[in-house]
Design a protein around this motif. Sequence first.
Motif, PDB file in Angstrom:
ATOM      1  N   LEU A  97       0.835  -1.207   0.000  1.00  0.00           N
ATOM      2  CA  LEU A  97       0.000   0.000   0.000  1.00  0.00           C
ATOM      3  C   LEU A  97       0.870   1.258   0.000  1.00  0.00           C
ATOM      4  O   LEU A  97       0.570   2.222  -0.713  1.00  0.00           O
ATOM      5  CB  LEU A  97      -0.942   0.008   1.197  1.00  0.00           C
ATOM      6  N   ASP A  98       1.951   1.252   0.788  1.00  0.00           N
ATOM      7  CA  ASP A  98       2.861   2.404   0.828  1.00  0.00           C
ATOM      8  C   ASP A  98       3.491   2.652  -0.541  1.00  0.00           C
ATOM      9  O   ASP A  98       3.569   3.795  -0.999  1.00  0.00           O
ATOM     10  CB  ASP A  98       3.955   2.197   1.865  1.00  0.00           C
ATOM     11  N   LYS A  99       3.919   1.600  -1.215  1.00  0.00           N
ATOM     12  CA  LYS A  99       4.525   1.745  -2.532  1.00  0.00           C
ATOM     13  C   LYS A  99       3.505   2.256  -3.553  1.00  0.00           C
ATOM     14  O   LYS A  99       3.815   3.105  -4.377  1.00  0.00           O
ATOM     15  CB  LYS A  99       5.137   0.429  -2.991  1.00  0.00           C
ATOM     16  N   LEU A 100       2.301   1.730  -3.486  1.00  0.00           N
ATOM     17  CA  LEU A 100       1.260   2.188  -4.403  1.00  0.00           C
ATOM     18  C   LEU A 100       0.916   3.656  -4.166  1.00  0.00           C
ATOM     19  O   LEU A 100       0.666   4.402  -5.110  1.00  0.00           O
ATOM     20  CB  LEU A 100      -0.006   1.328  -4.243  1.00  0.00           C
ATOM     21  N   THR A 101       0.894   4.074  -2.921  1.00  0.00           N
ATOM     22  CA  THR A 101       0.573   5.464  -2.581  1.00  0.00           C
ATOM     23  C   THR A 101       1.622   6.411  -3.134  1.00  0.00           C
ATOM     24  O   THR A 101       1.307   7.517  -3.551  1.00  0.00           O
ATOM     25  CB  THR A 101       0.436   5.625  -1.057  1.00  0.00           C
ATOM     26  N   ARG A 102       2.879   5.981  -3.142  1.00  0.00           N
ATOM     27  CA  ARG A 102       3.962   6.843  -3.625  1.00  0.00           C
ATOM     28  C   ARG A 102       4.000   6.964  -5.138  1.00  0.00           C
ATOM     29  O   ARG A 102       4.705   7.815  -5.665  1.00  0.00           O
ATOM     30  CB  ARG A 102       5.301   6.333  -3.112  1.00  0.00           C
ATOM     31  N   LEU A 103       3.275   6.122  -5.874  1.00  0.00           N
ATOM     32  CA  LEU A 103       3.311   6.174  -7.343  1.00  0.00           C
ATOM     33  C   LEU A 103       2.795   7.464  -7.879  1.00  0.00           C
ATOM     34  O   LEU A 103       1.991   8.130  -7.631  1.00  0.00           O
ATOM     35  CB  LEU A 103       2.505   5.029  -7.948  1.00  0.00           C
TER      36      LEU A 103
END
Length: 95
Positions: A89-95
């Motif tokens: 979720l953190d990686k997706l949010t940073r996209l």
Amino acid sequence: ADRVIAQFASFCCSRKMTAIARELKALELDFRTRLSGCELITCHPTFVLVSIERSKYRKLRVAIQFPSEYPDAILNIELKSKTVPDQVLDKLTRL
């Protein structure tokens, strides 16, 4: 001078609401016609909540808030899921 400032503020506010209204209308149309596995739960000019389900184990909710400076500022997006790991979720949010 105060009247000019008030008129300018009103103009900016209406421009912001018009931009948001256009985007929300397009979003609602996309949900009706093109996006399977997605459910538009809340669609309000200040907050949008979407549920996405790809499988029993891949579900998430996307909460989108429009900042007061929108469209000049970026959206506030939060991803939540009981089944997707927090790191993903953190990686997706940073996209």
